[in-house]
Scaffold this motif. Structure first.
Motif, short mmCIF file in Angstrom:
data_model
loop_
_atom_site.label_atom_id
_atom_site.label_comp_id
_atom_site.label_asym_id
_atom_site.label_seq_id
_atom_site.Cartn_x
_atom_site.Cartn_y
_atom_site.Cartn_z
N LEU A 15 0.84 -1.19 0.00
CA LEU A 15 0.00 0.00 0.00
C LEU A 15 0.88 1.24 0.00
CD1 LEU A 15 -2.74 1.55 0.45
CD2 LEU A 15 -2.34 1.23 2.90
N LEU A 16 0.62 2.15 -0.92
CA LEU A 16 1.32 3.43 -0.98
C LEU A 16 0.37 4.52 -0.49
CD1 LEU A 16 3.65 5.32 -1.86
CD2 LEU A 16 2.63 5.32 -4.16
N LEU A 17 0.81 5.28 0.51
CA LEU A 17 0.06 6.43 1.01
C LEU A 17 0.79 7.70 0.61
CD1 LEU A 17 -0.73 5.29 4.67
CD2 LEU A 17 -2.18 5.06 2.65
N VAL A 18 0.11 8.63 -0.02
CA VAL A 18 0.71 9.91 -0.41
C VAL A 18 -0.17 11.04 0.11
CG1 VAL A 18 1.55 11.34 -2.31
CG2 VAL A 18 1.61 8.84 -2.53
N ASP A 19 0.37 11.80 1.07
CA ASP A 19 -0.37 12.91 1.66
C ASP A 19 0.64 13.87 2.28
OD1 ASP A 19 -2.09 14.58 3.36
OD2 ASP A 19 -3.62 13.06 2.97
N ASP A 20 0.41 15.17 2.15
CA ASP A 20 1.36 16.15 2.70
C ASP A 20 1.02 16.54 4.14
OD1 ASP A 20 -0.89 17.58 2.02
OD2 ASP A 20 0.15 19.03 0.77
N ILE A 23 0.84 14.40 10.06
CA ILE A 23 0.14 13.76 11.18
C ILE A 23 -0.89 12.76 10.66
CG2 ILE A 23 -1.40 14.17 13.14
CD1 ILE A 23 0.08 16.92 13.43
N PHE A 24 -1.69 13.19 9.71
CA PHE A 24 -2.69 12.30 9.11
C PHE A 24 -2.02 11.10 8.45
CE2 PHE A 24 -5.15 11.03 5.35
CZ PHE A 24 -6.32 10.60 5.96
N LEU A 25 -0.91 11.35 7.75
CA LEU A 25 -0.19 10.29 7.05
C LEU A 25 0.31 9.23 8.04
CD1 LEU A 25 0.90 9.41 4.26
CD2 LEU A 25 2.94 10.75 4.73
N ARG A 26 0.91 9.68 9.15
CA ARG A 26 1.42 8.71 10.15
C ARG A 26 0.28 7.91 10.77
NH1 ARG A 26 4.90 12.98 11.68
NH2 ARG A 26 3.55 13.47 13.44
N SER A 41 5.03 5.27 2.75
CA SER A 41 4.44 6.61 2.79
C SER A 41 5.30 7.62 2.05
CB SER A 41 4.29 7.08 4.25
OG SER A 41 3.47 6.20 4.96
N ALA A 42 4.63 8.58 1.44
CA ALA A 42 5.31 9.69 0.76
C ALA A 42 4.53 10.96 1.06
CB ALA A 42 5.36 9.44 -0.74
N SER A 43 5.24 12.08 1.16
CA SER A 43 4.56 13.33 1.48
C SER A 43 4.60 14.34 0.33
CB SER A 43 5.16 13.94 2.74
OG SER A 43 6.53 14.18 2.55
N TYR A 59 -2.18 -1.46 -3.78
CA TYR A 59 -3.17 -0.49 -3.30
C TYR A 59 -2.49 0.86 -3.12
CZ TYR A 59 -5.63 -4.78 -1.99
OH TYR A 59 -6.23 -6.00 -2.02
N ALA A 60 -3.28 1.93 -3.26
CA ALA A 60 -2.74 3.27 -3.04
C ALA A 60 -3.85 4.19 -2.54
CB ALA A 60 -2.14 3.84 -4.32
N VAL A 61 -3.46 5.10 -1.64
CA VAL A 61 -4.35 6.14 -1.15
C VAL A 61 -3.59 7.45 -1.37
CG1 VAL A 61 -5.60 7.09 0.82
CG2 VAL A 61 -5.38 4.60 0.56
N ILE A 62 -4.12 8.31 -2.23
CA ILE A 62 -3.38 9.49 -2.67
C ILE A 62 -4.21 10.74 -2.46
CG2 ILE A 62 -2.24 10.58 -4.65
CD1 ILE A 62 -1.86 7.66 -5.74
#
Length: 184
Positions: A15-20, A23-26, A41-43, A59-62
């Motif tokens: 799963l790749l999470l991308v959010d700047d 806090i939400f990302l962690r 995770s990527a910011s 999976y990815a959440v961007i």
């Protein structure tokens, strides 16, 4: 969804999470790991693209709007690298036009923030034939409006006149809205 029950995520839990929003990302990363996903995770758009090319996830959440660009660029690249990837686009700007653009580019689903981990898992694992269950406690229309006004207000460096101009509303009306507490 019961937090103790592991969802059926298949053989590849990447799963790749991308959010700047760090806090939400962690928080989302921890919650998704608890549900059995192997999270990266990527910011930023640049970091998200690099991770999507190096190891295209299942999976990815961007996030749609990132500090260095548009999350749809990551969606597009990921869709090319791994066509079977299930992608959910998250955004604080819930609008039909952006939802349509996200789905046309290849997103599986589109969620407005704030979305919790259960909402994200449901969106990632939905079959697409049936509509997913509505959230337990969705934001009221008044709350969505208030959140949008607050976001534009912050983007205008808390300048009431500029915010009112951009929202096409009277300055005094905006001042009254800003003086009130947030709706539930």
């Amino acid at each position: 969804m019961d937090q103790t029950a592991q969802p059926d995520i298949g053989a590849d839990p990447s799963l790749l999470l991308v959010d700047d929003d760090e806090i939400f990302l962690r928080r989302l990363a921890r919650a998704m790991e608890k549900r059995g996903f192997s999270v990266e995770s990527a910011s930023s758009v640049a970091a998200g693209k690099a991770m999507a090319m190096a190891r295209p996830p299942a999976y990815a959440v961007i996030d749609l709007r990132l500090e260095d660009g548009n999350g749809l660029d990551v969606v597009e690249l990921l869709r090319e690298a791994r066509p079977d990837s299930r992608i959910v686009v998250l955004t604080g700007y819930g609008a039909i036009a952006t939802a349509v653009a996200a789905v046309k580019i290849g997103a599986t689903d589109y969620l407005s923030k704030p979305a919790d981990a259960d909402d994200v898992v449901r969106a990632l694992l939905s079959s697409g034939e049936a509509l997913p269950e509505p959230p337990e406690n969705p934001m009221s229309a008044d709350r969505v409006r208030w959140e949008h006004i607050q976001r534009v207000y912050e983007q205008c460096d808390r300048n009431v006149s500029e915010t009112a101009r951009r929202l096409s509303m009277h300055r005094r009306t905006l001042q009254r809205i800003l003086a009130k507490r947030s709706p539930r």
